[in-house]
Design an enzyme around this catalytic site. Structure first.
Site, PDB file in Angstrom:
ATOM      1  N   ASP A   1      -6.457  10.925  12.940  1.00  0.00           N
ATOM      2  CA  ASP A   1      -7.196  11.161  14.169  1.00  0.00           C
ATOM      3  C   ASP A   1      -8.188  12.302  13.994  1.00  0.00           C
ATOM      4  O   ASP A   1      -8.220  12.973  12.956  1.00  0.00           O
ATOM      5  CB  ASP A   1      -6.228  11.479  15.309  1.00  0.00           C
ATOM      6  CG  ASP A   1      -5.349  10.293  15.679  1.00  0.00           C
ATOM      7  OD1 ASP A   1      -5.813   9.146  15.510  1.00  0.00           O
ATOM      8  OD2 ASP A   1      -4.211  10.510  16.141  1.00  0.00           O
TER       9      ASP A   1
ATOM     10  N   TYR B   1       4.034  12.935   7.836  1.00  0.00           N
ATOM     11  CA  TYR B   1       3.179  13.682   8.742  1.00  0.00           C
ATOM     12  C   TYR B   1       3.809  15.046   9.000  1.00  0.00           C
ATOM     13  O   TYR B   1       5.027  15.163   9.173  1.00  0.00           O
ATOM     14  CB  TYR B   1       3.003  12.946  10.070  1.00  0.00           C
ATOM     15  CG  TYR B   1       2.339  11.599   9.934  1.00  0.00           C
ATOM     16  CD1 TYR B   1       0.966  11.466  10.023  1.00  0.00           C
ATOM     17  CD2 TYR B   1       3.104  10.457   9.693  1.00  0.00           C
ATOM     18  CE1 TYR B   1       0.353  10.227   9.895  1.00  0.00           C
ATOM     19  CE2 TYR B   1       2.504   9.213   9.557  1.00  0.00           C
ATOM     20  CZ  TYR B   1       1.126   9.101   9.666  1.00  0.00           C
ATOM     21  OH  TYR B   1       0.537   7.881   9.529  1.00  0.00           O
TER      22      TYR B   1
END
Length: 213
Positions: free
Chosen positions: A65, A123
């Site tokens: 993102d 992540y």
């Protein structure tokens, strides 16, 4: 545009090159190309074109993102230039901006797809919860795009009916637990949350829990 170095051969069907990328995503609107916006995928595509003259859109293993960084993003593309993987690594690093780097490159099978070939993804979310401003990560702190002020999600919880106060306490975990217990007795309507490293908690605060509470 660079010319193939000694030993480069132009294959009939091209070469499939896989790259390991690391990038700081602060100034990018994510990985995937978007009209009028700076993206990591678009920047890589421009670098490829500057090296070989080819218009190629690299395929990434994952789409990050806006503002998100990557330490080991795998991307792949097929080129007819004949450049070896080592040439691509050197050439791309020479033209890419300083916030994107190619860590490694290798030639892979023509049907290699970084999306389906990915075995796992990791992540990491890093939260700076101290009162003092971060130095090395000062440009990574959230800011309100309208006012320019620092943004704290804890102060913007939808539907919240009470105020939040964040404190960077110099107290030890043992003292913090004592403060929490005493404060909860004094102000029964208030909830106190505190964070501690597990080792310190196990060696200090947990003793109070086990022996007294």
């Amino acid at each position: 545009m660079t010319s193939p170095s000694s030993g480069d051969v132009r294959p009939a069907k091209g070469r499939r090159i896989a790259l390991r990328l690391a990038y700081e995503g602060t100034r990018y609107s994510g990985w995937q190309t978007q009209p009028g916006l700076a993206t990591v995928q678009g920047t890589i595509a421009e670098a490829i074109q500057s090296v070989s003259g080819e218009e190629i859109l690299p395929r990434g293993a994952s789409r990050t993102d806006a503002g998100v960084h990557a330490l080991d993003q795998i991307v792949a593309f097929t080129s007819l230039s004949g450049h070896s993987a080592n040439v691509w690594v050197r050439a791309l690093n020479a033209v890419l901006p300083s916030d994107i780097t190619v860590r490694e490159g290798r030639e892979v099978a023509l049907d290699f797809d970084p999306v389906t070939a990915a075995v796992s993804k990791r992540y990491r979310f890093r939260i700076h919860d101290a009162r003092w401003r971060p130095v090395l990560q000062r440009h990574l702190v959230w800011h309100d795009v309208t006012s320019g002020k620092r943004f704290c999600p804890m102060y913007e919880l939808p539907g919240a009916k009470a105020a939040f106060g964040l404190h960077n306490s110099p107290l030890s975990e043992t003292a913090a637990l004592g403060f929490e217990y005493g404060y909860s007795v004094h102000a029964t309507e208030t909830l106190v949350l505190w964070e501690a490293q597990f080792g310190d908690f196990a060696n200090g605060a947990q003793v109070i829990l086990d022996q007294f509470i």
